[in-house]
Motif scaffolding. Sequence first.
Motif, PDB file in Angstrom:
ATOM      1  N   SER A 101       0.843  -1.198   0.000  1.00 50.10           N
ATOM      2  CA  SER A 101       0.000   0.000   0.000  1.00 50.10           C
ATOM      3  C   SER A 101       0.876   1.245   0.000  1.00 50.10           C
ATOM      4  O   SER A 101       2.065   1.182   0.290  1.00 50.10           O
ATOM      5  CB  SER A 101      -0.902   0.021   1.227  1.00 50.10           C
ATOM      6  OG  SER A 101      -0.141   0.270   2.391  1.00 50.10           O
ATOM      7  N   GLU A 102       0.258   2.370  -0.323  1.00 47.26           N
ATOM      8  CA  GLU A 102       1.003   3.633  -0.330  1.00 47.26           C
ATOM      9  C   GLU A 102       1.514   3.991   1.056  1.00 47.26           C
ATOM     10  O   GLU A 102       2.523   4.676   1.184  1.00 47.26           O
ATOM     11  CB  GLU A 102       0.128   4.760  -0.873  1.00 47.26           C
ATOM     12  CG  GLU A 102      -0.027   4.699  -2.370  1.00 47.26           C
ATOM     13  CD  GLU A 102      -0.737   5.911  -2.920  1.00 47.26           C
ATOM     14  OE1 GLU A 102      -0.222   7.040  -2.735  1.00 47.26           O
ATOM     15  OE2 GLU A 102      -1.791   5.735  -3.545  1.00 47.26           O
ATOM     16  N   LEU A 104       5.130   3.197   1.421  1.00 48.96           N
ATOM     17  CA  LEU A 104       6.080   3.728   0.445  1.00 48.96           C
ATOM     18  C   LEU A 104       7.047   4.757   1.012  1.00 48.96           C
ATOM     19  O   LEU A 104       8.016   5.097   0.347  1.00 48.96           O
ATOM     20  CB  LEU A 104       5.335   4.346  -0.742  1.00 48.96           C
ATOM     21  CG  LEU A 104       4.559   3.379  -1.622  1.00 48.96           C
ATOM     22  CD1 LEU A 104       3.978   4.124  -2.813  1.00 48.96           C
ATOM     23  CD2 LEU A 104       5.427   2.236  -2.089  1.00 48.96           C
ATOM     24  N   VAL A 139       0.111  -1.907  -4.711  1.00 49.26           N
ATOM     25  CA  VAL A 139       0.127  -0.458  -4.914  1.00 49.26           C
ATOM     26  C   VAL A 139       0.645  -0.093  -6.307  1.00 49.26           C
ATOM     27  O   VAL A 139       0.146   0.828  -6.943  1.00 49.26           O
ATOM     28  CB  VAL A 139       0.927   0.264  -3.805  1.00 49.26           C
ATOM     29  CG1 VAL A 139       2.391  -0.076  -3.849  1.00 49.26           C
ATOM     30  CG2 VAL A 139       0.732   1.762  -3.889  1.00 49.26           C
ATOM     31  N   ARG A 185      -1.232   1.752  -9.331  1.00 49.16           N
ATOM     32  CA  ARG A 185      -0.653   3.058  -9.681  1.00 49.16           C
ATOM     33  C   ARG A 185       0.778   2.887 -10.167  1.00 49.16           C
ATOM     34  O   ARG A 185       1.740   3.206  -9.468  1.00 49.16           O
ATOM     35  CB  ARG A 185      -0.717   3.971  -8.468  1.00 49.16           C
ATOM     36  CG  ARG A 185      -2.184   4.152  -8.016  1.00 49.16           C
ATOM     37  CD  ARG A 185      -2.369   5.096  -6.903  1.00 49.16           C
ATOM     38  NE  ARG A 185      -1.947   6.433  -7.307  1.00 49.16           N
ATOM     39  CZ  ARG A 185      -1.702   7.406  -6.444  1.00 49.16           C
ATOM     40  NH1 ARG A 185      -1.835   7.193  -5.154  1.00 49.16           N
ATOM     41  NH2 ARG A 185      -1.329   8.587  -6.856  1.00 49.16           N
ATOM     42  N   LEU A 231       3.925   5.239  -9.747  1.00 51.09           N
ATOM     43  CA  LEU A 231       4.654   5.375  -8.483  1.00 51.09           C
ATOM     44  C   LEU A 231       6.036   4.736  -8.541  1.00 51.09           C
ATOM     45  O   LEU A 231       6.918   5.103  -7.768  1.00 51.09           O
ATOM     46  CB  LEU A 231       3.854   4.771  -7.328  1.00 51.09           C
ATOM     47  CG  LEU A 231       2.583   5.513  -6.942  1.00 51.09           C
ATOM     48  CD1 LEU A 231       1.821   4.737  -5.866  1.00 51.09           C
ATOM     49  CD2 LEU A 231       2.900   6.914  -6.457  1.00 51.09           C
TER      50      LEU A 231
END
Length: 86
Positions: A17-18, A21, A48, A52, A55
């Motif tokens: 998940s973000e 990060l 994630v 996306r 990223l």
Amino acid sequence: TAVRREWFDVVGFSAGSEARLDWLPACIAAVRRASCHREIAVLVGGPVFTLRPHLARQVGADATASDGSEAPGLAESLLAGRVKRS
């Protein structure tokens, strides 16, 4: 420590998940600095990056794989220069 002592062509990271990060850009930069292979390729993956993919560039990776089965082929393509690094 491992990338300092041994030659690796590719290293990979996975994030779910973000929220996870925040540590990744510094970790990737540290691996690149420490690696005895100055042109080590960095792949990222996980949910994630599937949702996306942009990223991957933001965290400093060269590419992202949509799943684990895609990663070996992507790594080979990076090493062969068939995939342009981010």
